[in-house]
Write an enzyme that holds these catalytic residues in place. Structure first.
Site, mmCIF file in Angstrom:
data_model
loop_
_atom_site.group_PDB
_atom_site.id
_atom_site.type_symbol
_atom_site.label_atom_id
_atom_site.label_comp_id
_atom_site.label_asym_id
_atom_site.label_seq_id
_atom_site.Cartn_x
_atom_site.Cartn_y
_atom_site.Cartn_z
ATOM 1 N N TRP A 13 0.811 -1.220 0.000
ATOM 2 C CA TRP A 13 0.000 0.000 0.000
ATOM 3 C C TRP A 13 0.849 1.277 0.000
ATOM 4 C CZ3 TRP A 13 -0.395 -4.240 3.129
ATOM 5 C CH2 TRP A 13 -1.478 -5.093 2.874
ATOM 6 N N ASP A 14 2.161 1.160 -0.203
ATOM 7 C CA ASP A 14 3.054 2.310 -0.098
ATOM 8 C C ASP A 14 2.977 2.919 1.292
ATOM 9 O OD1 ASP A 14 4.922 4.219 -0.841
ATOM 10 O OD2 ASP A 14 3.467 5.548 -1.776
ATOM 11 N N TYR A 15 2.882 2.059 2.292
ATOM 12 C CA TYR A 15 2.869 2.513 3.674
ATOM 13 C C TYR A 15 4.294 2.568 4.230
ATOM 14 C CZ TYR A 15 -2.261 2.160 4.191
ATOM 15 O OH TYR A 15 -3.627 2.341 4.093
#
Length: 863
Positions: free
Chosen positions: A538-540
């Site tokens: 999630w591009d976290y």
């Protein structure tokens, strides 16, 4: 008049037909029946109006009353969601009550011919007018009541300063960034100290006098985004340093400037003359780093140093020779590597003044992959660093040379003996990017001391010639913190590109992605690791600087680390071991990743969390019922199973989005009150995977190929999918989720309780008209707190800097900025004895805030 009735009927009928068609689609997707029913009723009203029948008013009154009941059932007395549901219907109802419409209507009865509706109120034919009038008045009254309610705000009070905690082990006094080593009136590191607290111990500005703040001076840098070759994300995010009576700052295009801290007068300016035609995703400088004067002189230089310097110091010589590296983790020398080793970067010492005997240094990371050492007194390049070059070349031993694709966007960490440097790589451009290696260089000479590569984590000795760091390993683009007393640097790690598909990740990548990693300052070896997201899709990335604070917990002083994350967690860890101080639990996560990938069965959640409730259809929003309907349809068409819904070819709602609840601005803590001032943001994104048939086609560029040397982002060349990512917006460009989208919030770090939470910011600079509606808007940039009990924040996406009472969150003061203030404020004492607050207003390219070049200082007059 008959024509008015017929025209009104046609318009109402068309509106109804459109709503009915959209409503039927929504019902087919499993959504609400309201829009279908409303559309059918509006079509009926339209027919009656076209036939000039007064019964249209009866039918419309019933529809409006039912709509009010439905809206209250869905959202209660919440003004903005109510407005989106009822605004169009209220306007139509008001139009139907206009005299020119009423007079065109007729009433029929079995015993009387058709007659016009009279203007008087006597007789049965006036009843539908009265009914609609009452219903419309009730609608307006409910709206007025809702306007004065604040269902999303939470009132409360944070505790006053706690009794002084037992002191943690004292850091070495010479460490510039260590807590306690910085004079109260100065600001020596990005977060003021290496602890990253963004806390000023000054108390001259208080809740009682903050409203008196006035601009003391303004400096214009002349550096504004929009130059040829600028990427979209050209941003002004700098937090200045204050040393002595000087401010030091950098600009997006990499100039370094020294100002008189009391007057704002420019003292010197340095241009690093970075390379042209860079493959930049970001162009920014968040700040400089400072090494205070050292006792004694630097170690004499000797020729033959590796990694871009011409000297090997005694400190560098302490590192053990590198053992033979596994071919699976480091690569044999290849053409790209040869190009990196043999390239001729700009040499800082070849242009401008130089100083062969700098005792103190400023360190400036540049967009072409260097770290330059400057004399704070003059801006001269320090030639006693880097073997006479005055710089470190970060491209040495780096795979996949592409200038601009790798550099340090954040300030480096300075310790007594080391300069510790991370860097950013291109997000989602390809699977052949640079390494995310973290490196420590000797602070006197710039020679490499150790390197920690998350793709080869056990081998920290400097690599020998002919070897490179692991391509595409997770990187650290944000700001690290350091505790020299414990001998650890705390590194927030990102993810391995591509962010949204992880089918080929190695065990080392899986272990260190999206984690906080504590490295030994002397050796670079891992002391502990805490992962904030498992198998991140999630591009976290861990985006914010870890904040270090000594907490009083259960009568004991615990050296703690507070780590904000994009998904809204505040993980509070013992910074000695990485074990949670506040509980962390694992929660089941949605399953079903894209082909060739997997999802983690569970994800961690802190007891202290700003994770928003899951979205539901009723949370969809818009300026009108039409775009709200469109958002409801989109909500059901996209995949959404709550937090951690995997990206998909169908398109998935990612909430919180990759913009983050928290981003690089982090939080501010008051170590005396043991509290945190936070600025959570809520904005959903849509992530869609696009199958890739080859490694060259552009699939998600939208506006066409990138200009010049700029990279094709999100194409993921070499991976099975490109990724299309964008905010979840309505057709008119508003967020599909209902406001508020941004808050300020106060947290008691000892208990983990959120004490207060208030909407922050207006839509004045986000809407076509400058409407000062306080809806709570997103923000990016960090807050700052002071011992006087006042916090400052300028990152909201309206152009204001604001002051708040730390105890209650009450806004005390604001000032209009000439551009977006997406930077973190800082505070210091001037030569005149006054406490100043400085904020940079230059805007942020990817958020669309107004560009500028202002540095503003505020103080209370007459002190």
């Amino acid at each position: 008049m008959a024509g008015i009735a017929r025209t009104t009927g046609i318009v109402v009928g068309v509106i109804g037909a459109l709503l009915a068609a959209g409503g039927l689609w929504l019902v087919a997707l499993g959504g609400s029946f309201y829009y279908l029913i409303t559309g059918v009723v509006l079509v009926g009203c339209g027919v009656l109006l076209a036939r000039r029948r007064v019964e249209a008013l009866w039918l419309y009154a019933v529809l409006l009353a039912a709509s009010v009941v439905w809206a209250l059932w869905e959202v209660g007395l919440d003004w903005w969601p109510l407005a989106a549901r009822l605004d169009v219907l209220a306007v139509i109802g008001l139009w139907l009550l206009m005299p020119w419409v009423r007079r065109a209507l007729v009433v029929r009865s079995p015993s009387a011919p058709a007659s016009r509706v009279p203007q008087g109120t006597d007789g049965p034919i006036a009843t539908p007018i009265t009914a609609l009038t009452i219903t419309l008045a009730a609608t307006v009254a409910i709206a007025v009541v809702a306007m004065f309610r604040q269902p999303h705000d939470m009132a409360g009070e944070l505790p006053a300063a706690a009794a002084a905690p037992a002191p943690a082990p004292a850091p070495a006094p010479a460490a510039a960034g260590a807590a306690g080593a910085v004079p109260d009136g100065e600001w020596h590191a990005y977060g003021r100290t290496g602890y990253g607290q963004r806390f000023s111990p000054l108390a001259q500005i208080t809740p009682a006098n903050a409203s008196q703040l006035k601009m003391a001076w303004e400096y214009r840098t002349g550096d504004v985004r929009g130059k040829d070759g600028d990427p979209e994300e050209t941003t002004y995010e700098v937090t200045p340093l204050k040393i002595g009576n000087r401010l030091f700052l950098c600009t997006p295009h990499q100039s370094v400037i020294a100002l008189d801290a009391t007057t704002g007068q420019q003292l010197w300016r340095y241009d690093p003359k970075i390379e042209n035609k860079l493959a930049l995703q970001h162009l920014t400088c968040r700040g400089l780093s400072y090494q205070p004067p050292q006792d004694g002189s630097a170690t004499p230089a000797a020729p033959g140093a590796p990694d871009g310097v011409a000297a090997v110091s005694a400190g560098a010589a302490r590192a053990e020779p590198a053992p033979h590296a596994s071919p699976t983790t480091t690569q044999p020398e290849a053409p790209a590597t040869q190009a990196a080793d043999q390239r001729q970067p700009p040499i800082a010492a070849r242009s401008g003044p130089t100083d062969p005997a700098c005792r103190a240094k400023l360190f400036m990371p540049t967009a072409d992959g260097r770290v330059i050492a400057l004399n704070p007194d003059s801006g001269a390049v320090c030639t006693n660093f880097g073997g006479g070059t005055g710089q470190i070349d970060l491209w040495q031993r780096m795979p996949n040379l592409r200038p601009g694709a790798y550099y340090s966007t954040s300030p480096v960490v300075v310790t007594q003996r080391h300069v510790i440097v991370g860097g950013t790589v291109l997000d989602n451009a390809s699977v052949k990017e640079q390494s995310g290696v973290i490196r420590a260089f000797d602070i006197d000479t710039g020679a490499l001391v150790w390197n920690w590569d998350s793709g080869n984590p056990d081998d920290t000795a400097p690599l020998p010639p002919g070897r490179t760091y692991t391509p595409n390993s997770p990187n650290s683009w944000s700001i690290s913190s350091v505790d020299e007393a414990l001998g650890m640097v705390y590194v927030p790690m990102g993810n391995q590109p591509p962010d949204q598909w992880g089918g080929h990740r190695s065990p080392a990548v899986e272990k260190y992605s999206s984690s906080v990693v504590a490295l030994d300052v002397a050796t670079g070896r891992v002391r502990w690791v805490f992962q904030t997201v498992h198998h991140d899709l999630w591009d976290y990335d861990v985006p914010a600087q870890p904040t270090l604070i000594d907490l009083q917990v259960g009568g004991q002083t615990v050296p703690a680390l507070v780590q904000p994350t994009k998904q809204g967690e505040l993980f509070v860890l013992d910074r000695r071991t990485g074990t949670p101080v506040l509980p962390v639990t694992e929660h089941a996560a949605p399953q079903g990743a894209a082909a060739g990938d997997r999802t983690a069965p569970t994800q961690p959640k802190s007891a202290l969390s700003f994770d928003p409730p899951p979205l539901r259809e009723r949370n969809m929003w818009g300026a009108t019922m039409f775009d709200q309907l469109a958002c409801r349809i989109a909500f059901h068409r996209l995949r959404y199973e709550g937090r951690f819904t995997p990206p998909s070819e169908q398109g998935s709602i990612i909430y919180p989005g990759n913009f983050g609840v928290f981003n690089w601005g982090g939080i501010a803590v008051d170590p005396q009150r043991q509290i945190a001032f936070t600025t959570p943001t809520y904005l959903a994104f849509v992530s869609k995977l696009v199958p890739r048939k080859d490694d060259t086609s552009l699939l998600v560029q939208g506006g066409g190929p990138p200009k010049g040397s700029l990279p094709a982002l999100n194409e993921n060349f070499g991976a099975p999918f490109a990724a299309s990512m964008k905010p979840f917006m309505s057709p008119v460009g508003l967020p599909c989720q209902a406001p508020p989208w941004g808050y300020v919030a106060g947290v008691d770090l000892r208990s983990g309780e959120v004490a207060w939470k208030h909407r922050n910011g207006t839509v004045r600079d986000l809407s076509p008209l400058p409407l000062p509606f306080r809806m709570g808007v997103p923000g990016i940039g960090g807050p700052m707190v002071t011992a006087g009990g006042v916090a400052f924040y300028s990152g909201a996406l309206d152009n204001y800097v604001r002051a708040y009472d730390v105890g209650s969150g009450r806004q005390l003061w604001e000032d209009r900025l000439p551009a977006g203030g997406q930077a973190t404020p800082m505070s210091y004492t001037g030569a005149d004895g006054r406490q100043y607050v400085v904020v940079v207003a230059g805007g942020h390219g990817s958020t669309g805030t107004k560009a500028g070049d202002s540095v503003r200082a505020y103080a209370v007059p007459g002190r």
